[in-house]
Design an enzyme around this catalytic site. Structure first.
Site, PDB file in Angstrom:
ATOM      1  CE  LYS A 222      -4.527  -1.651   1.201  1.00 41.11           C
ATOM      2  NZ  LYS A 222      -5.480  -2.000   2.240  1.00 41.11           N
ATOM      3  NE  ARG A 256      -8.035  -8.104   0.236  1.00 47.89           N
ATOM      4  CZ  ARG A 256      -7.559  -7.305  -0.710  1.00 47.89           C
ATOM      5  NH1 ARG A 256      -6.539  -6.517  -0.470  1.00 47.89           N
ATOM      6  NH2 ARG A 256      -8.118  -7.295  -1.906  1.00 47.89           N
TER       7      ARG A 256
HETATM    8  N1  HH2 Z   1      -7.581  -3.545   0.795  1.00 47.49           N
HETATM    9  C1  HH2 Z   1      -7.928  -3.529  -0.507  1.00 47.49           C
HETATM   10  C2  HH2 Z   1      -9.033  -4.256  -0.954  1.00 47.49           C
HETATM   11  N2  HH2 Z   1      -9.765  -5.013  -0.106  1.00 47.49           N
HETATM   12  N3  HH2 Z   1     -10.174  -5.826   2.065  1.00 47.49           N
HETATM   13  C3  HH2 Z   1      -9.865  -5.856   3.370  1.00 47.49           C
HETATM   14  N4  HH2 Z   1     -10.595  -6.600   4.224  1.00 47.49           N
HETATM   15  N5  HH2 Z   1      -8.799  -5.152   3.874  1.00 47.49           N
HETATM   16  C4  HH2 Z   1      -8.021  -4.361   3.076  1.00 47.49           C
HETATM   17  O1  HH2 Z   1      -7.089  -3.707   3.598  1.00 47.49           O
HETATM   18  C5  HH2 Z   1      -8.322  -4.308   1.676  1.00 47.49           C
HETATM   19  C6  HH2 Z   1      -9.434  -5.064   1.208  1.00 47.49           C
HETATM   20  C7  HH2 Z   1      -7.143  -2.712  -1.484  1.00 47.49           C
HETATM   21  O2  HH2 Z   1      -6.077  -3.401  -2.012  1.00 47.49           O
HETATM   22  P1  HH2 Z   1      -6.023  -4.163  -3.434  1.00 47.49           P
HETATM   23  O3  HH2 Z   1      -7.096  -5.187  -3.552  1.00 47.49           O
HETATM   24  O4  HH2 Z   1      -4.650  -4.688  -3.548  1.00 47.49           O
HETATM   25  O5  HH2 Z   1      -6.195  -3.039  -4.515  1.00 47.49           O
HETATM   26  P2  HH2 Z   1      -7.434  -2.490  -5.368  1.00 47.49           P
HETATM   27  O6  HH2 Z   1      -8.455  -1.991  -4.410  1.00 47.49           O
HETATM   28  O7  HH2 Z   1      -6.840  -1.385  -6.218  1.00 47.49           O
HETATM   29  O8  HH2 Z   1      -7.974  -3.625  -6.190  1.00 47.49           O
END
Ligand code: HH2
Length: 277
Positions: A222, A256
């Site tokens: 992040k 995660r």
């Molecule tokens: N962060 C993201 C998405 N879903 N769910 C939970 N429970 N906790 C988190 O910190 C979290 C989440 C964002 O990260 P990512 O899926 O890598 O990116 P994007 O939202 O751009 O798909």
């Protein structure tokens, strides 16, 4: 501490659960566009399971800061074939990363077991759906909307406000009939938080763990890691592992991550150290 539901059961006192991230989106901040084809996504999911993921979290909408929302129909088109493909190919629990009950319903019908709701029950249909299906339910704290959440977020009492939100939303889930052992909570690193807020959450995570539900955190690659170190998105694994270790030391029981093998190793050391005499 057991986290369980239809088709899954984790003994969280035994080990930290590693959730592998599978973004079926064109625009996710670190892996957008790489797994948009269902076959590529299923292959990536199976690779993460081989690396040691305990479950896979499948998402069809990027929630990175500034992201534009997609329609529910588009989100379902992205995730349902991947959930179905993974369900055919693997026995591992699958979670659906969505804010919409309609998407969660379609993913559960395709074989998912857990709803990962970054809006913390923003859709009134989510808790009744979880109750009716006996799905696991991750309730995350988010301030505002992905499109605007990073516009100068401010808190009078960061941890107090996050905990109050999580208490209120878990109560709402319980009132809708979700069983206590189906629930997990997440302070939502990066969702309406500055880098300083994220560090404060990590440092004080024991306060979130004290609410009595299993705690999940998602620091993987992040922006706050980049803000502190200058590392580009693809170079944030060391910072991610440090954050995973600190979170587990402070009580997180689920992480995660994109980089499953390295994170599983970091979590195992942090967990063993926490349990050492
Ligand atoms: N962060 C993201 C998405 N879903 N769910 C939970 N429970 N906790 C988190 O910190 C979290 C989440 C964002 O990260 P990512 O899926 O890598 O990116 P994007 O939202 O751009 O798909």
């Amino acid at each position: 501490m057991i986290w369980s539901g239809a088709g899954f059961s984790f003994d969280l006192s035994r080990k930290v659960v590693v959730m592998g991230i599978l973004n079926v989106t064109p625009d996710s901040f670190s892996d957008g566009g790489r797994f948009l084809a269902p076959e590529a996504a299923v292959e990536r999911g199976l690779a993460m399971l081989a690396e040691g993921a305990d479950l896979l979290d499948i998402g069809g909408e990027s929630t990175r800061p500034g992201a534009e929302p997609v329609s529910a129909a588009e989100e379902i088109d992205r995730v349902a074939p991947v959930v179905a493909g993974l369900r055919r190919a693997a026995a591992a629990p699958l979670s659906i990363d969505t804010r919409r009950a309609a998407v969660a319903r379609a993913a559960l019908a395709a074989g998912a077991n857990i709803i990962n709701d970054i809006s913390g029950l923003g859709d009134a249909g989510m808790a009744p759906l979880a109750a009716a299906t006996d799905a696991g339910l991750v309730v995350m704290h988010m301030r505002g909307e992905p499109r605007t959440m990073q516009n100068d977020p401010r808190y009078d009492d960061l941890l107090g406000e996050i905990c109050a939100f999580l208490v209120e939303r878990t109560r709402r889930a319980l009132a809708a009939g979700v069983r206590r052992e189906r629930l997990a909570i997440d302070p939502g690193l990066g969702f309406g938080k500055t880098p300083a807020h994220n560090l404060s959450i990590l440092k004080n995570l024991e306060r979130v763990a004290a609410l009595g539900f299993p705690v999940l955190v998602g620091p993987s690659r992040k922006r706050f890691i980049g803000a502190l170190t200058g590392a580009a998105v693809g170079e944030r694994l060391p910072g991610t592992l440090a954050a995973v270790s600190l979170a587990v030391a402070a009580g997180a029981r689920l992480v995660r991550v994109h980089d499953v093998g390295p994170a599983a190793q970091a979590a195992a050391i942090a967990d063993a150290t926490r349990k050492a005499v």
